[in-house]
Design a protein around this motif. Sequence first.
Motif, mmCIF file in Angstrom:
data_model
loop_
_atom_site.group_PDB
_atom_site.id
_atom_site.type_symbol
_atom_site.label_atom_id
_atom_site.label_comp_id
_atom_site.label_asym_id
_atom_site.label_seq_id
_atom_site.Cartn_x
_atom_site.Cartn_y
_atom_site.Cartn_z
ATOM 1 N N ALA A 179 0.821 -1.214 0.000
ATOM 2 C CA ALA A 179 0.000 0.000 0.000
ATOM 3 C C ALA A 179 0.854 1.263 0.000
ATOM 4 N N GLY A 180 2.099 1.142 0.435
ATOM 5 C CA GLY A 180 2.992 2.294 0.460
ATOM 6 C C GLY A 180 3.805 2.464 -0.809
ATOM 7 N N ILE A 181 3.645 1.549 -1.759
ATOM 8 C CA ILE A 181 4.336 1.668 -3.053
ATOM 9 C C ILE A 181 3.341 2.290 -4.024
ATOM 10 N N ARG A 182 3.502 3.581 -4.258
ATOM 11 C CA ARG A 182 2.520 4.368 -5.004
ATOM 12 C C ARG A 182 2.897 4.401 -6.483
ATOM 13 N N THR A 183 1.923 4.074 -7.330
ATOM 14 C CA THR A 183 2.155 4.042 -8.772
ATOM 15 C C THR A 183 1.742 5.369 -9.390
ATOM 16 N N VAL A 184 2.676 5.983 -10.104
ATOM 17 C CA VAL A 184 2.452 7.287 -10.727
ATOM 18 C C VAL A 184 2.103 7.079 -12.201
ATOM 19 N N PRO A 185 1.071 7.744 -12.709
ATOM 20 C CA PRO A 185 0.729 7.602 -14.129
ATOM 21 C C PRO A 185 1.847 8.104 -15.038
ATOM 22 N N VAL A 186 1.795 7.663 -16.295
ATOM 23 C CA VAL A 186 2.763 8.102 -17.298
ATOM 24 C C VAL A 186 2.050 8.923 -18.361
ATOM 25 N N ASP A 187 2.843 9.668 -19.156
ATOM 26 C CA ASP A 187 2.269 10.473 -20.231
ATOM 27 C C ASP A 187 2.124 9.624 -21.496
ATOM 28 N N ASP A 188 1.807 10.273 -22.615
ATOM 29 C CA ASP A 188 1.572 9.512 -23.846
ATOM 30 C C ASP A 188 2.851 8.961 -24.454
ATOM 31 N N GLN A 189 4.010 9.321 -23.872
ATOM 32 C CA GLN A 189 5.289 8.758 -24.293
ATOM 33 C C GLN A 189 5.811 7.750 -23.266
ATOM 34 N N PHE A 190 4.928 7.348 -22.340
ATOM 35 C CA PHE A 190 5.224 6.327 -21.323
ATOM 36 C C PHE A 190 6.279 6.783 -20.316
ATOM 37 N N ARG A 191 6.367 8.106 -20.097
ATOM 38 C CA ARG A 191 7.283 8.685 -19.115
ATOM 39 C C ARG A 191 6.513 9.080 -17.861
ATOM 40 N N LEU A 192 7.141 8.933 -16.717
ATOM 41 C CA LEU A 192 6.519 9.343 -15.462
ATOM 42 C C LEU A 192 6.089 10.804 -15.548
ATOM 43 N N ASP A 193 4.883 11.090 -15.069
ATOM 44 C CA ASP A 193 4.311 12.436 -15.130
ATOM 45 C C ASP A 193 4.644 13.184 -13.836
ATOM 46 N N PRO A 194 5.536 14.194 -13.887
ATOM 47 C CA PRO A 194 5.928 14.902 -12.658
ATOM 48 C C PRO A 194 4.766 15.599 -11.959
ATOM 49 N N SER A 195 3.795 16.110 -12.724
ATOM 50 C CA SER A 195 2.651 16.777 -12.093
ATOM 51 C C SER A 195 1.823 15.785 -11.283
ATOM 52 N N ALA A 196 1.611 14.608 -11.856
ATOM 53 C CA ALA A 196 0.877 13.571 -11.128
ATOM 54 C C ALA A 196 1.665 13.109 -9.907
ATOM 55 N N LEU A 197 2.988 13.050 -10.040
ATOM 56 C CA LEU A 197 3.838 12.677 -8.907
ATOM 57 C C LEU A 197 3.698 13.680 -7.774
ATOM 58 N N ARG A 198 3.782 14.959 -8.104
ATOM 59 C CA ARG A 198 3.676 15.993 -7.068
ATOM 60 C C ARG A 198 2.315 15.923 -6.371
ATOM 61 N N ALA A 199 1.263 15.695 -7.155
ATOM 62 C CA ALA A 199 -0.076 15.622 -6.571
ATOM 63 C C ALA A 199 -0.189 14.446 -5.598
ATOM 64 N N LEU A 200 0.391 13.306 -5.957
ATOM 65 C CA LEU A 200 0.346 12.139 -5.073
ATOM 66 C C LEU A 200 1.115 12.398 -3.777
ATOM 67 N N ILE A 201 2.268 13.042 -3.899
ATOM 68 C CA ILE A 201 3.069 13.337 -2.707
ATOM 69 C C ILE A 201 2.300 14.259 -1.766
ATOM 70 N N LEU A 202 1.693 15.313 -2.316
ATOM 71 C CA LEU A 202 0.922 16.240 -1.487
ATOM 72 C C LEU A 202 -0.269 15.536 -0.844
ATOM 73 N N GLU A 203 -0.915 14.671 -1.607
ATOM 74 C CA GLU A 203 -2.053 13.917 -1.072
ATOM 75 C C GLU A 203 -1.617 13.029 0.091
ATOM 76 N N ASP A 204 -0.475 12.366 -0.069
ATOM 77 C CA ASP A 204 -0.007 11.466 0.985
ATOM 78 C C ASP A 204 0.449 12.237 2.218
ATOM 79 N N ARG A 205 1.114 13.358 2.012
ATOM 80 C CA ARG A 205 1.524 14.164 3.176
ATOM 81 C C ARG A 205 0.288 14.652 3.941
ATOM 82 N N ALA A 206 -0.734 15.073 3.201
ATOM 83 C CA ALA A 206 -1.953 15.561 3.847
ATOM 84 C C ALA A 206 -2.639 14.457 4.654
ATOM 85 N N ALA A 207 -2.433 13.207 4.224
ATOM 86 C CA ALA A 207 -3.035 12.070 4.932
ATOM 87 C C ALA A 207 -2.154 11.577 6.076
#
Length: 457
Positions: A179-207
């Motif tokens: 449950a602590g291994i968080r999967t970050v979405p990728v863009d249309d070139q199959f690269r990790l999406d930094p915006s989605a990463l930042r959102a997940l980090i903020l969400e987890d810190r808030a929790a």
Amino acid sequence: MLNATVPRLLRWFETLEDQPSHATECPPEHLAAFREPLPESGRPLEGLLDRLIDDVVPWSFNTAGPGYLAYVPGGGLPSTAVAELFAAITNRYAGVCAAAPVAVEIETQVLRWLCELMGMPKGALGVMTTGGSLSNFIGAVAARHDRLGEDLTGACAYVSSEIHHCMTKALRLAGIPSAGIRTVPVDDQFRLDPSALRALILEDRAAGKRPFLVCASAGTVNTGAIDPLTDIADLCADEDLWFHVDGAYGALFRLVPELEAPLRGVERADSLVLDPHKGLFLPYGTGVLLVKDLRALRAAHDADAAYLPPLNEGEEQVDFCNLSPELSRDWRGIRLWLPFMLHGIQAFRDALREKHELAIHAAEAIAQEPGVVLAHAPRLSLFAFRQTFEGLSLEQENRRNEDLLERINHHRRAMLTSTEIDGTFWLRVCVLHLRTHRERVDEALRIVREELRNPGG
């Protein structure tokens, strides 16, 4: 023994061009023949060697041959075989500096060279391992110890949906719950999406959770995508997270000056995984973990015992037993030291450049065929493609592409493999074998074109 072994290996080596790219349909009687009692007395060496050459080696993926375009090829550089023979016969123990100080210094210098080639800061070092799986595990343990200490409550690590499976395994083995291994979405070139990463980090810190590590890829295994490493490094610096880069497949392409730009950011990693048995063409079993701060690696793995010789605390002379889980280990550094000294680094740069250019050549040729789409153009030496058909469902198209792969491989002149992304079947080509040159790639392209134009088989 060498007089019996070397001529047989040379004869086998001379036939590599003509050997099939794979042959795994081993007759049951061959397998049954090896389910034999342990002999009480020895047998003649010549017969045993002939048995290995005739009855073992042929039934396999031909990972030493030029037609091996599957998975991510390992090399088989002959100069490394000489180094391994030397290491095995002299049998020097390189886990503790006091046991073989010059052998350990050779291995340490190889690691310094690799840090320099990757652009890492002064003081960076690391440890040689058996491959990317162990390197990723050691990196995960170092990150966990450095950022979380003994309390793993609420720990969160971030990986993309395209990360190599050994990274998620490494995190689980390091004590991070699924449950602590968080999967970050990728863009249309199959690269990790930094915006989605930042959102997940903020969400987890808030929790109330505790983010501690981000893992990026310098060349994914599915499609060869390179994550936006500089953006992720910036984010990790802003959020005080450990920045881990799995560069097992792709990071060593940084040796090629024109490929340095897409890999910019690896030099900022807190930990960086390399696989010399991929990007430096060595035989399987040679991995590397480089770290920015050796103290963090040592702190996570440090252990002592009264029966060990005195261990070092500095960075000039290191004890590899305190940088990984291993105490008993072989003398790995010579596997790279001898090829580097014998061939020079330019030979490796030239070979990597050739593989990159061959992949571009192959991808452009295949993309010209009607109905063929690429996941994206090759960033390094790997690309994925599929054939599309009007009026067919995804399931039907997948079956057609599975059949296409089977027909291509049936020729046994080139071996391709596949992957599946979001339910879509893709064929993969990875050009990274030291013996794969233009002639074999063009032969493979002729086969691919022939089968693409004959979808009914």
